[in-house]
Design a protein around this motif. Structure first.
Motif, PDB file in Angstrom:
ATOM      1  N   ASN A 117       1.024  10.560   9.101  1.00 58.59           N
ATOM      2  CA  ASN A 117       2.611  10.821   8.372  1.00 58.59           C
ATOM      3  C   ASN A 117       2.480  11.260   7.363  1.00 58.59           C
ATOM      4  N   CYS A 118       1.363  11.137   6.410  1.00 55.27           N
ATOM      5  CA  CYS A 118       1.615  11.569   4.844  1.00 55.27           C
ATOM      6  C   CYS A 118       2.270  12.834   4.728  1.00 55.27           C
ATOM      7  N   ILE A 119       3.022  13.109   3.912  1.00 52.92           N
ATOM      8  CA  ILE A 119       3.445  14.396   3.274  1.00 52.92           C
ATOM      9  C   ILE A 119       2.939  14.810   1.989  1.00 52.92           C
ATOM     10  N   GLY A 120       2.202  13.961   1.255  1.00 54.43           N
ATOM     11  CA  GLY A 120       1.682  14.610   0.157  1.00 54.43           C
ATOM     12  C   GLY A 120       2.633  14.149  -0.987  1.00 54.43           C
ATOM     13  N   PRO A 121       2.405  13.987  -2.250  1.00 55.85           N
ATOM     14  CA  PRO A 121       3.242  13.862  -3.030  1.00 55.85           C
ATOM     15  C   PRO A 121       4.324  15.033  -3.460  1.00 55.85           C
ATOM     16  N   ASP A 130      -6.837  11.630   3.639  1.00 61.25           N
ATOM     17  CA  ASP A 130      -6.625  10.760   2.375  1.00 61.25           C
ATOM     18  C   ASP A 130      -5.249  10.859   2.128  1.00 61.25           C
ATOM     19  N   PRO A 131      -4.507   9.891   2.994  1.00 64.18           N
ATOM     20  CA  PRO A 131      -3.181   9.687   2.582  1.00 64.18           C
ATOM     21  C   PRO A 131      -2.694   9.392   1.018  1.00 64.18           C
ATOM     22  N   CYS A 132      -1.659   9.895   0.429  1.00 64.24           N
ATOM     23  CA  CYS A 132      -1.445  10.017  -0.922  1.00 64.24           C
ATOM     24  C   CYS A 132      -1.035   8.503  -1.333  1.00 64.24           C
ATOM     25  N   GLY A 133      -0.305   7.949  -0.615  1.00 67.18           N
ATOM     26  CA  GLY A 133      -0.146   6.460  -0.946  1.00 67.18           C
ATOM     27  C   GLY A 133       1.414   6.532  -1.919  1.00 67.18           C
ATOM     28  N   VAL A 134       1.788   7.731  -2.269  1.00 72.44           N
ATOM     29  CA  VAL A 134       2.863   7.816  -3.026  1.00 72.44           C
ATOM     30  C   VAL A 134       4.308   8.445  -2.326  1.00 72.44           C
ATOM     31  N   CYS A 135       3.667   9.064  -1.480  1.00 71.35           N
ATOM     32  CA  CYS A 135       5.225   9.620  -0.822  1.00 71.35           C
ATOM     33  C   CYS A 135       5.943   8.945  -0.285  1.00 71.35           C
ATOM     34  N   ALA A 136       7.185   9.232   0.474  1.00 72.39           N
ATOM     35  CA  ALA A 136       7.963   8.261   0.981  1.00 72.39           C
ATOM     36  C   ALA A 136       7.464   7.579   2.406  1.00 72.39           C
ATOM     37  N   GLU A 137       6.834   8.429   3.178  1.00 67.79           N
ATOM     38  CA  GLU A 137       6.082   7.835   4.318  1.00 67.79           C
ATOM     39  C   GLU A 137       4.987   6.947   4.188  1.00 67.79           C
ATOM     40  N   CYS A 138       4.255   7.258   2.981  1.00 68.99           N
ATOM     41  CA  CYS A 138       3.167   6.292   2.887  1.00 68.99           C
ATOM     42  C   CYS A 138       3.534   4.968   2.452  1.00 68.99           C
ATOM     43  N   ARG A 139       4.636   5.121   1.532  1.00 73.96           N
ATOM     44  CA  ARG A 139       5.227   3.820   0.591  1.00 73.96           C
ATOM     45  C   ARG A 139       5.940   2.873   1.683  1.00 73.96           C
TER      46      ARG A 139
HETATM   47 ZN   LIG Z   1       1.431  10.065   1.408  1.00 72.00          ZN
END
Ligand SMILES: [Zn+2]
Length: 637
Positions: A117-121, A130-139
């Protein structure tokens, strides 16, 4: 959405657990098995540690929960496969993640959910390993509040209605993300009806739905489900990787920790990162701001009990039943269950056996000092057969202790007494070797009781009988005569070919005389009338020669069946007079000769005619007419 949908399987993450260290792991027994609840030297509940800032303490398992594939330790194969799948854009629609508790199954599932689901920063990215961890989805997923990522505990959502409801929800497009991700934990708990209902969805899921099934019991999952999933086995994390992981975390937490302490924690974690971190949490809490010491970990994990197990083993192997009972009394006083004492001994027996096979184990820092040093000394003294016997007796003893209605403590004490008594007895193999070395002619009264031992006492008949069998089987010469020279040869021709005829030849015929081409017999009344014709046919068929079968009135020999019985009695009598056997019988009062096996005997329990050099074994009485039992076949006169 119903809150029970978000079943949270990880105790350390349950909100009510926040701020409190988790309970000690219920699995991951480490070397000595987990102590039963009464046995657990339960440490006093440590004060809830609070970070200096005053923010609530977060348990390590949660704080250091892997955020991406790089964080997943010990699962390199799985990570590689998943990375490839993402790189090629071929992510399967259903995964089955299996492995022991706490090894990272749902963690992996969540990472995959974020990767999908990650959409990247910048909000432009696609699915990525490698999900970014900062986008809305990741968070949102990290915070367990993503509307499209649902984690269900199949243990409590295991009915067909739950699956129907789930299917209903899957009809709608994802509310926010790219994919709906359904994480079904402990999927083996679902009912058969629920499995069947799920089957259809698994087969043809909507394109924007991914299933992550997780289970500790793969074998309980129907193959129809498995065949529709890509299965990943998450392996137990090796001890050294766990230890390195804990060392890293202690560094990050600025908590000094002795390497030996961390090694013991890693061992007790038994491959589970989560269990290990729970233990580490507890150890850090107990250190109360100081360092984590090996001594504290020994206390915390109840490893002191293992020291007792070593002492107990020493007493048992010295044949000192009194000392063993005193130690068992100590364990009892501490509240240790008798079954746990035996299972500790069982584990120790295993360890000692491994120490003999893998000397490097003696330097294993994960072993408490008692096992490393005293265990190594024990391992040096004991032989593998002795350890194997101890293992067997403990296994059997544990069954006895577990029986319903049995006084567990009394049963366990009986097991200890038994082991102490046989501890220094030579094994059957030892005994035969020792006796053989002394020379078979040595006077009976063989193995002097070993020093300090409990003396030689009764042992199960089986062992002694085995020794007897080994001892007597020595004079062996296998001979097979394909030629038809004796009555037995004729009977043997029928064996396996004409079962009825064979039975008659063995039980109903007195052999009188066999010469080439001619056999004389006297039949018993129960023999069939056409027996002679049957024998003729058999001989013609098998030797290609027409034999004469003559019915005689001469007494002849006993039937083969009777001969076999008599020979067996002779062998037993012979065995009983053998010095080696006498020595064994004396060493083990109550032992009986169970069987005398002689590999040279034929199907009829008789020695081969040509190998018979011992006239005492001749069956025929001295005054009998010479006949086909031996090889002295004379032309007919
Ligand atoms: Zn992300």
């Amino acid at each position: 959405m119903a809150s029970d949908i978000f079943g949270n399987p990880l105790p350390p993450e349950a909100p009510e657990d926040e701020g409190l260290p988790p309970p000690p792991p219920q699995e991951g027994p480490g070397l000595f098995g987990e102590p039963d609840p009464p046995a657990a030297a339960a440490p006093p509940p440590p004060p809830a540690p609070v970070a200096a800032t005053g923010t609530p303490y977060r348990v390590l398992a949660r704080k250091y929960r892997p955020q991406n594939f790089a964080d997943l330790i010990g699962q390199e194969a799985l990570v590689k496969t998943l990375r490839n799948a993402f790189a090629q854009g071929r992510v399967h629609h259903a995964f089955m993640l299996t492995g022991v508790r706490g090894v990272g199954k749902t963690t992996t599932a969540r990472i995959i959910a974020r990767a999908l689901n990650c959409i990247g920063p910048d909000g432009q990215g696609g699915p990525t390993p490698d999900p970014c961890g900062v986008c809305a989805e990741c968070r949102a997923i990290l915070a367990d509040r993503h509307p499209d990522v649902q984690e269900l505990d199949a243990a409590s959502n295991n009915g067909i209605d739950d699956v129907r409801e789930l299917r209903e929800r899957l009809r709608f497009r994802p509310a926010q993300g790219r994919f709906k991700v359904i994480i079904l934990d402990e999927v083996h708990m679902m009912s058969t009806a629920a499995f069947n209902a799920l089957l259809k969805t698994l087969e043809e899921p909507p394109p924007d739905v991914k299933f992550m099934l997780a289970t500790t019991e793969l074998r309980k999952v129907p193959t129809t489900i498995l065949s529709r999933c890509q299965t990943f086995h998450l392996r137990r994390v090796p001890q050294d990787q766990l230890m390195a992981h804990f060392q890293r975390i202690c560094g990050l937490e600025a908590v000094p920790a002795e390497a030996e302490a961390l090694a013991m924690v890693a061992r007790a974690a038994d491959g589970s990162v989560r269990d290990g971190l729970s233990i580490l949490d507890q150890a850090i809490a107990m250190a109360g701001g100081g360092g984590v010491t090996a001594e504290a970990v020994v206390d915390m994990l109840g490893l002191a009990e293992r020291g007792l197990a070593v002492s107990l083993m020493e007493a048992l192997m010295a044949g000192d039943a009194a000392a063993a009972l005193a130690l068992s009394e100590q364990a009892h006083a501490r509240g240790t269950d008798p079954g746990v004492v035996l299972s500790d001994l069982l584990e120790l027996t295993h360890l000692l056996s491994r120490m003999k096979s893998v000397p490097a184990l003696r330097k294993d820092p994960a072993l408490p000092e008692a096992e490393r040093v005293r265990g190594a000394q024990l391992a040096d003294r004991l032989s593998i057969p002795v350890l194997a016997r101890c293992w067997q007796m403990l296994l059997k003893g544990m069954q006895e202790v577990a029986q319903d209605g049995v006084d567990r403590r009394a049963a366990a004490e009986m097991v200890l007494i038994r082991i102490a008594h046989v501890a220094e007895l030579p094994t059957p193999g030892d005994l035969v070797r020792r006796l053989t070395e002394q020379g078979a002619g040595a006077p009976a009264g063989p193995a002097a009781p070993p020093p300090g031992g409990g003396g030689l006492r009764a042992i199960a008949g089986g062992g002694a009988a085995m020794a007897v069998a080994q001892a007597v089987a020595a004079p062996v010469e296998a001979v097979a005569a394909p030629v038809v020279a004796t009555y037995r040869d004729i009977a043997a021709l029928a064996h396996g070919r004409k079962p009825m005829l064979h039975a008659h030849l063995v039980h109903s015929v007195h052999p009188v005389k066999v010469t080439p081409g001619r056999v004389e017999i006297r039949t018993k009344p129960d023999a069939p009338r056409d027996l002679a014709q049957q024998i003729t046919a058999l001989l013609l068929e098998t030797t290609g020669t027409r034999w004469t079968v003559a019915l005689s009135n001469a007494e002849g020999e006993p039937t083969l069946a009777d001969q076999g019985r008599a020979a067996e009695q002779d062998r037993r009598a012979l065995a009983r007079t053998h010095p080696l056997v006498q020595a064994v019988l004396e060493a083990f009062p109550g032992a009986t000769i169970e069987a005398v096996r002689d590999a040279s005997l034929d199907n009829y329990g008789l020695p081969p005619p040509s190998a018979d050099s011992d006239p005492g074994r001749d069956f025929a009485p001295p005054d009998a007419e010479p006949a086909g039992l031996d090889d002295d076949i004379s032309p007919e006169d």
